[in-house]
Design an enzyme around this catalytic site. Structure first.
Site, PDB file in Angstrom:
ATOM      1  N   ASP A  78       1.124   6.342 -28.431  1.00 17.96           N
ATOM      2  CA  ASP A  78       1.824   7.615 -28.565  1.00 17.96           C
ATOM      3  C   ASP A  78       1.103   8.710 -27.792  1.00 17.96           C
ATOM      4  O   ASP A  78       1.721   9.509 -27.082  1.00 17.96           O
ATOM      5  CB  ASP A  78       1.934   7.977 -30.046  1.00 17.96           C
ATOM      6  N   GLU A 150       5.542   2.025 -27.913  1.00 16.03           N
ATOM      7  CA  GLU A 150       4.294   2.795 -27.930  1.00 16.03           C
ATOM      8  C   GLU A 150       3.090   1.867 -28.053  1.00 16.03           C
ATOM      9  O   GLU A 150       2.062   2.086 -27.395  1.00 16.03           O
ATOM     10  CB  GLU A 150       4.307   3.793 -29.080  1.00 16.03           C
TER      11      GLU A 150
END
Length: 276
Positions: A78, A150
């Protein structure tokens, strides 16, 4: 300690997963899938297996030896993804405000968008999911797919470094057809230029690369846009698409000035551009 990859390979469910999932066809080997992302270069399969391991595996009673899911890699990915997209937007929109750049980033780095990029990779069919879990629902879940994308980003960063993960993000996100719609709106100068030429019954704009300068990974492109053989504008940027947008922006500015009577030298009005 036995590598996670070996543990997973030994599990009965791993070699007998369903042959197909809705709209996806037969899943290829997970090993082949991972290697295909990097044109066959050697990889750390352990890291990527973890990136694709759903948290349901940690609680699966048939695989008590599996104690790690992709959640930590998701956390890392992320941040890495946010950095790369933020850097790209910062360079692409030198006049963009903090609010504008944040708005663009929010359109790109969100669950729905990331799940779409994950679907482009068919990531769902490669997820390693607990035998007792609702596999079909998990494999098609927007949040699960976004998390997996992610986590994969985080794995690439740890395994290959920042340059490799930047290349991955460019290929999978920035160069995707959906990306321009996320960051363009009224700033899509190429679309505005096409609409302008069409409304004046002119040929479509032609973009020509005038020069490429710098090292291979830091090239600067200068591109010129013309219509009916007449130069309308040029732009210089680190990516061809961005240079084309800058050239189109300059062209639109020149054409708009021509229409208001403020004609710059060597910039004909649209009517003049169409003459032979």
């Amino acid at each position: 300690m036995e590598p996670l990859w070996h543990k997973l390979s030994a599990l009965p469910f791993f070699s007998s997963r369903p042959e197909k999932w809705e709209g996806s066809g037969a899943p290829p080997s997970l090993t082949a899938f991972i290697r295909s992302l990097f044109k066959g270069k050697a990889l750390s399969l352990e890291l990527y297996a973890t990136a694709l391991t759903h948290r349901s595996m940690v609680h699966d009673t048939t695989a008590p030896e599996i104690t790690r899911s992709n959640q930590r890699l998701e956390f890392l990915g992320d941040s890495v993804l946010g950095l790369i997209i933020s850097e790209y937007l910062y360079r692409r929109f030198p006049e963009g405000t903090e609010g504008e750049l944040s708005s663009y980033r929010a359109k790109i780095v969100n669950g729905k968008s990331l799940a779409g990029f994950a679907r482009n990779l068919d990531l769902g069919i490669h997820l390693i999911i607990g035998e007792s879990a609702d596999q079909q629902r998990i494999r098609t879940s927007t949040s699960t797919l976004a998390d997996a994308f992610e986590a994969l980003t985080g794995a690439i960063y740890l395994d290959r470094g920042l340059d490799a993960v930047r290349e991955f993000i460019e290929e999978q996100i920035i160069d995707s057809p959906a990306f321009e719609a996320m960051v363009s709106t009224e700033n899509n100068h190429k679309s505005r230029l096409i609409e302008h030429t069409q409304s004046h019954q002119l040929p479509p704009p032609v973009y020509t690369v005038l020069s490429e300068e710098g090292a291979e990974h830091e090239k600067t492109f200068t591109i010129e846009v013309s219509c009916n053989g007449r130069r309308l504008g040029r732009g210089t940027a680190l990516r061809k698409k961005d240079a084309e947008q800058l050239a189109a922006e300059e062209a639109m500015g020149a054409l708009e000035r021509a229409l208001t009577g403020d004609v710059a030298e060597d910039t004909p009005a649209p009517e003049e551009t169409g003459r032979g």
